[in-house]
Write a protein that holds these residues in place. Sequence first.
Motif, short mmCIF file in Angstrom:
data_model
loop_
_atom_site.label_atom_id
_atom_site.label_comp_id
_atom_site.label_asym_id
_atom_site.label_seq_id
_atom_site.Cartn_x
_atom_site.Cartn_y
_atom_site.Cartn_z
N UNK A 1 26.76 50.97 50.26
CA UNK A 1 26.71 49.76 50.10
C UNK A 1 26.17 49.26 48.73
N UNK A 2 25.77 50.44 47.74
CA UNK A 2 25.35 50.38 46.42
C UNK A 2 26.51 49.74 45.73
N UNK A 3 26.52 48.76 44.59
CA UNK A 3 27.53 48.17 43.81
C UNK A 3 27.93 49.18 42.91
N UNK A 4 29.53 49.46 43.10
CA UNK A 4 30.09 50.58 42.15
C UNK A 4 30.69 49.87 40.90
N UNK A 5 31.24 48.83 41.07
CA UNK A 5 31.60 48.03 39.63
C UNK A 5 31.66 46.47 39.79
N UNK A 6 31.83 45.91 38.63
CA UNK A 6 32.06 44.54 38.61
C UNK A 6 33.38 44.06 38.19
N UNK A 7 34.24 43.23 38.68
CA UNK A 7 35.19 42.70 38.07
C UNK A 7 35.10 41.23 37.91
N UNK A 8 35.21 40.86 36.68
CA UNK A 8 35.10 39.38 36.36
C UNK A 8 36.51 38.89 36.38
N UNK A 9 36.57 37.35 37.40
CA UNK A 9 38.00 36.86 37.37
C UNK A 9 38.53 36.35 36.18
N UNK A 10 39.77 36.05 36.21
CA UNK A 10 40.02 35.51 34.89
C UNK A 10 39.84 33.95 34.58
N UNK A 11 39.18 33.37 35.45
CA UNK A 11 38.66 32.16 35.18
C UNK A 11 39.52 30.92 35.15
#
Length: 608
Positions: free
Chosen positions: A189-199
């Motif tokens: 459950x550790x955060x592996x990565x972040x993706x920023x949406x295209x907004x």
Amino acid sequence: MSSQARPVTQPETQEAFKSIPAAFMETVERVANKPAYFVRGETGWDATSWTEYGEQVRTAAKALLALGVNPGDTVCILSYNRPEWTIMDVAAMMIGAVPTGIYWTAAPPEINYILRHSEGRILLAETKAQLQGIGEHADSMHHLRKIIRLDGHVENPDQYTWANFMSLGQDSPGLEVELDRRLNEIEAEDIALQIYTSGTTGQPKAVQISHRAIRAESDALDLVFRATPADRYISYLPMAHIAEQCGTILHACDTGYPVYYAKSVTSLGEHLPEVRPTVTFGVPRIFEKILEKVEKQLDAETGFKGKLIQWSLQISKDWQAQNLNGKSAGLALSIKKKIANYLVLDKIKRKIGLDKMRMFVSGGAPVSMRVLEGFTGLDIVIYEVYGQSENCGGATINVIGATRLGSVGRPMKGISIKIAADGEILCKGDTNFSGYAHDPASTDEIMRDGWLYSGDIGYLDKDGYLFITGRKKEIIITSGGKNISPTGLEHDLTEIPLVEYAVVAGNNQTFLSALLTIDHQMAQRFASENNIKPEDVLQSDQLRSVVQAGINKVNARHSRAERIRKFEILPSGFSIQTGELTPTLKVKRAKVLNNHADALETIYKHDA
């Protein structure tokens, strides 16, 4: 329970958890001397082995440790696709940090926003231009400690070249021990990565994805692709997008196939015949461009050769139509297909570099039926996938032996899909994200009782294939109270010859209209063929007549309320720079409607 409300689920199996970084190290040992990645040099593709790749990742991980990066810290990456992108990404995951990609096409305000919002501690940047504006906002970026530059230049003590950064991870037993400890302590459950949406509807959101989710996605992809070290993958779409990360990083780390890093998106046509990839991800516009180029060349052939080509294309379409529907094509058609392949199709595929392609996958937006069927004529099947950043990019997919053109396939391993009463698509599975960073309200809105509320509208057919019909937020409500999804209409409009993009309007109006862009190369050809000055072609009566004829055909397939009554051809195409396209070439409808409000006012000003 109705057929539309019944969840469609693939059976889920329980397996011991293994993080992608741990799987990466196992792959390094398993395929040690085989190529891990290729970079296009002056004379060809230069290979790097998995052993060397593994050493590069571990060295980068130790360098991050030397810079004081802690578990949970954000490491931002701003670059076009290249080995350093992947090395930094895997290295960050390996020590419990959170790699966060920034689109290489992003403007300075968006770059600065993501650096601040993500509390980025380390930034890997490719060019000096990408650092524009960071200095003047330094007071709001107190988390940013170090910048690693890939252009070989530094301007202050807080900047490193890539070589100097990597030197920090050399010859340190203490860092080696700490690296192994961090790697072994990664939890599901550790955060592996972040993706920023295209907004597309405001500021980008930070999609937090756990190690559990990326493991589940890679396992599901394995059942689809059955990838091995003998496969070849070409990386050319933005790495900040979850789909490209799955192909270039996550699944490659897990299975051991080599990645070829394209020099640029525009170099894809040049690279395909050299690489001859076996599995690759694309977006609709890429497929449209490939098909347009091939069709232009084939249509130029005349006489017996031209007739043979057209016969072969039709035979392949007929054979694939039977095969994809699970029917036997029959002996006669199968023999004709073999002849067509031998005389024509295999040569075409070899020339464009698609003769070894096993899985050509498309996502991000629907592919038009014209393009899907056009590729079956070349004996190539495009396998559409459906998903979002919020569920690792893959929830349903068409696969070899189970494909329905026009659909986005059936649920992947461990995924449940159901349709809400209002038609919204809901997804549940281990691939679902952990939440939006710093935004619990938006998280609670999209995640309810374990179901991801996608915001997409669609339906499941009797065999469990999912079809997308639109977006909830993009529903047009006419002044007469009719609810209309523009997606299908826009799809149909882009099948009109010459039309590149289409955006349908009509909210609170008595009828629908369309804003259209025309493919530049096709417009120039049309001008030449019809003796029109190139600068006059977009507003010429001849071109408008062709477009109107196409709209008439589209209207004939839709109800009266869904018909396009007026249209406007825009003077220029959509682009990432104008904000009208996302980095993956998906149209931002709201931005287009806002940018071209004057054109819409002209369309509707005489409406009674």
